[in-house]
Design an enzyme around this catalytic site. Structure first.
Site, PDB file in Angstrom:
ATOM      1  N   ASN A  87     -98.581 -66.536 -10.607  1.00 32.82           N
ATOM      2  CA  ASN A  87     -99.909 -66.401 -10.019  1.00 32.82           C
ATOM      3  C   ASN A  87    -100.285 -64.929  -9.962  1.00 32.82           C
ATOM      4  O   ASN A  87     -99.458 -64.091  -9.575  1.00 32.82           O
ATOM      5  CB  ASN A  87     -99.921 -67.000  -8.607  1.00 32.82           C
ATOM      6  CG  ASN A  87     -99.647 -68.490  -8.611  1.00 32.82           C
ATOM      7  OD1 ASN A  87    -100.121 -69.215  -9.493  1.00 32.82           O
ATOM      8  ND2 ASN A  87     -98.881 -68.960  -7.643  1.00 32.82           N
ATOM      9  N   GLN A  94    -101.739 -66.097  -5.426  1.00 33.77           N
ATOM     10  CA  GLN A  94    -100.652 -65.145  -5.164  1.00 33.77           C
ATOM     11  C   GLN A  94    -100.692 -64.709  -3.703  1.00 33.77           C
ATOM     12  O   GLN A  94    -101.738 -64.273  -3.202  1.00 33.77           O
ATOM     13  CB  GLN A  94    -100.755 -63.912  -6.077  1.00 33.77           C
ATOM     14  CG  GLN A  94     -99.569 -62.964  -5.914  1.00 33.77           C
ATOM     15  CD  GLN A  94     -99.568 -61.803  -6.911  1.00 33.77           C
ATOM     16  OE1 GLN A  94    -100.527 -61.612  -7.668  1.00 33.77           O
ATOM     17  NE2 GLN A  94     -98.492 -61.024  -6.901  1.00 33.77           N
ATOM     18  N   HIS A 100     -93.487 -62.385  -9.382  1.00 35.87           N
ATOM     19  CA  HIS A 100     -92.447 -63.413  -9.383  1.00 35.87           C
ATOM     20  C   HIS A 100     -92.887 -64.567 -10.250  1.00 35.87           C
ATOM     21  O   HIS A 100     -94.073 -64.884 -10.331  1.00 35.87           O
ATOM     22  CB  HIS A 100     -92.132 -63.896  -7.962  1.00 35.87           C
ATOM     23  CG  HIS A 100     -93.349 -64.271  -7.187  1.00 35.87           C
ATOM     24  ND1 HIS A 100     -94.171 -63.332  -6.625  1.00 35.87           N
ATOM     25  CD2 HIS A 100     -93.893 -65.476  -6.897  1.00 35.87           C
ATOM     26  CE1 HIS A 100     -95.168 -63.928  -6.000  1.00 35.87           C
ATOM     27  NE2 HIS A 100     -95.036 -65.246  -6.167  1.00 35.87           N
ATOM     28  N   HIS A 102     -92.425 -68.610 -10.750  1.00 38.91           N
ATOM     29  CA  HIS A 102     -91.962 -69.850 -10.155  1.00 38.91           C
ATOM     30  C   HIS A 102     -91.338 -70.707 -11.260  1.00 38.91           C
ATOM     31  O   HIS A 102     -91.970 -70.937 -12.302  1.00 38.91           O
ATOM     32  CB  HIS A 102     -93.127 -70.650  -9.563  1.00 38.91           C
ATOM     33  CG  HIS A 102     -93.856 -69.975  -8.444  1.00 38.91           C
ATOM     34  ND1 HIS A 102     -93.706 -70.373  -7.132  1.00 38.91           N
ATOM     35  CD2 HIS A 102     -94.755 -68.962  -8.432  1.00 38.91           C
ATOM     36  CE1 HIS A 102     -94.501 -69.621  -6.362  1.00 38.91           C
ATOM     37  NE2 HIS A 102     -95.139 -68.765  -7.122  1.00 38.91           N
TER      38      HIS A 102
HETATM   39  P1  AMP Z   1     -97.115 -66.949  -4.598  1.00 38.35           P
HETATM   40  O1  AMP Z   1     -98.003 -67.794  -3.737  1.00 38.35           O
HETATM   41  O2  AMP Z   1     -97.254 -67.242  -6.068  1.00 38.35           O
HETATM   42  O3  AMP Z   1     -97.279 -65.470  -4.295  1.00 38.35           O
HETATM   43  O4  AMP Z   1     -95.639 -67.363  -4.240  1.00 38.35           O
HETATM   44  C1  AMP Z   1     -94.967 -66.858  -3.122  1.00 38.35           C
HETATM   45  C2  AMP Z   1     -93.866 -67.825  -2.822  1.00 38.35           C
HETATM   46  O5  AMP Z   1     -92.934 -67.192  -1.971  1.00 38.35           O
HETATM   47  C3  AMP Z   1     -94.339 -69.107  -2.111  1.00 38.35           C
HETATM   48  O6  AMP Z   1     -94.040 -70.242  -2.911  1.00 38.35           O
HETATM   49  C4  AMP Z   1     -93.554 -69.086  -0.806  1.00 38.35           C
HETATM   50  O7  AMP Z   1     -93.131 -70.366  -0.392  1.00 38.35           O
HETATM   51  C5  AMP Z   1     -92.368 -68.198  -1.157  1.00 38.35           C
HETATM   52  N1  AMP Z   1     -91.727 -67.532  -0.055  1.00 38.35           N
HETATM   53  C6  AMP Z   1     -92.323 -66.907   0.998  1.00 38.35           C
HETATM   54  N2  AMP Z   1     -91.394 -66.370   1.816  1.00 38.35           N
HETATM   55  C7  AMP Z   1     -90.191 -66.665   1.280  1.00 38.35           C
HETATM   56  C8  AMP Z   1     -88.835 -66.398   1.664  1.00 38.35           C
HETATM   57  N3  AMP Z   1     -88.525 -65.681   2.768  1.00 38.35           N
HETATM   58  N4  AMP Z   1     -87.835 -66.869   0.875  1.00 38.35           N
HETATM   59  C9  AMP Z   1     -88.119 -67.575  -0.232  1.00 38.35           C
HETATM   60  N5  AMP Z   1     -89.376 -67.855  -0.648  1.00 38.35           N
HETATM   61  C10 AMP Z   1     -90.394 -67.414   0.091  1.00 38.35           C
END
Ligand code: AMP
Length: 114
Positions: A87, A94, A100, A102
């Site tokens: 994203n 995002q 990152h 997924h």
């Molecule tokens: P995005 O929305 O593409 O920026 O993805 C961020 C992702 O980080 C989401 O799917 C969250 O569930 C994940 N996330 C947030 N905090 C943590 C954490 N402490 N450990 C693992 N994943 C996390």
């Protein structure tokens, strides 16, 4: 970067369920999984978004995809299939501004994505 969640996970300051690591990339399970397998593949170097990539980052992006391939095989989802999602910025969803990827698998995916 001092106030970045994924930099803190990279540095072990915040715990995470790590499934893969090499010199350039770390991967851990998403805390809010959207599929039976939901892993985040993160470059160790802080880069905020895909918009911030430079030509010199090409190999690093390749490392992330090779990590995805390896993790998918370890998770036993490589043959059935899986989805890789990155994203970029708010309209794409995002929420963590450290690049990152997924890796989602273990269930059937629909298209188009939401
Ligand atoms: P995005 O929305 O593409 O920026 O993805 C961020 C992702 O980080 C989401 O799917 C969250 O569930 C994940 N996330 C947030 N905090 C943590 C954490 N402490 N450990 C693992 N994943 C996390």
């Amino acid at each position: 970067m001092t106030d970045c969640l994924f930099c803190k996970i990279r540095d072990g300051e915040i715990p995470a369920d790590r499934v893969y690591e090499n010199d350039d990339v770390v991967a851990f399970r998403d805390v809010n999984p959207q599929a039976p397998t939901h892993v985040l593949i993160v470059p160790k170097r802080h880069i905020a978004t895909i918009n911030d990539l430079e030509p010199a980052d090409a190999a690093l992006m390749g490392e992330m995809q090779l990590a995805a391939k390896s993790i998918a095989a370890n998770e036993g989802i490589d043959e059935d299939g899986y989805r890789l999602v990155v994203n970029c910025n708010s309209r794409a969803g995002q929420t963590v501004f450290h690049i990152h990827m997924h890796l989602l698998g273990g269930r059937a995916m629909t298209w188009p994505p939401g």
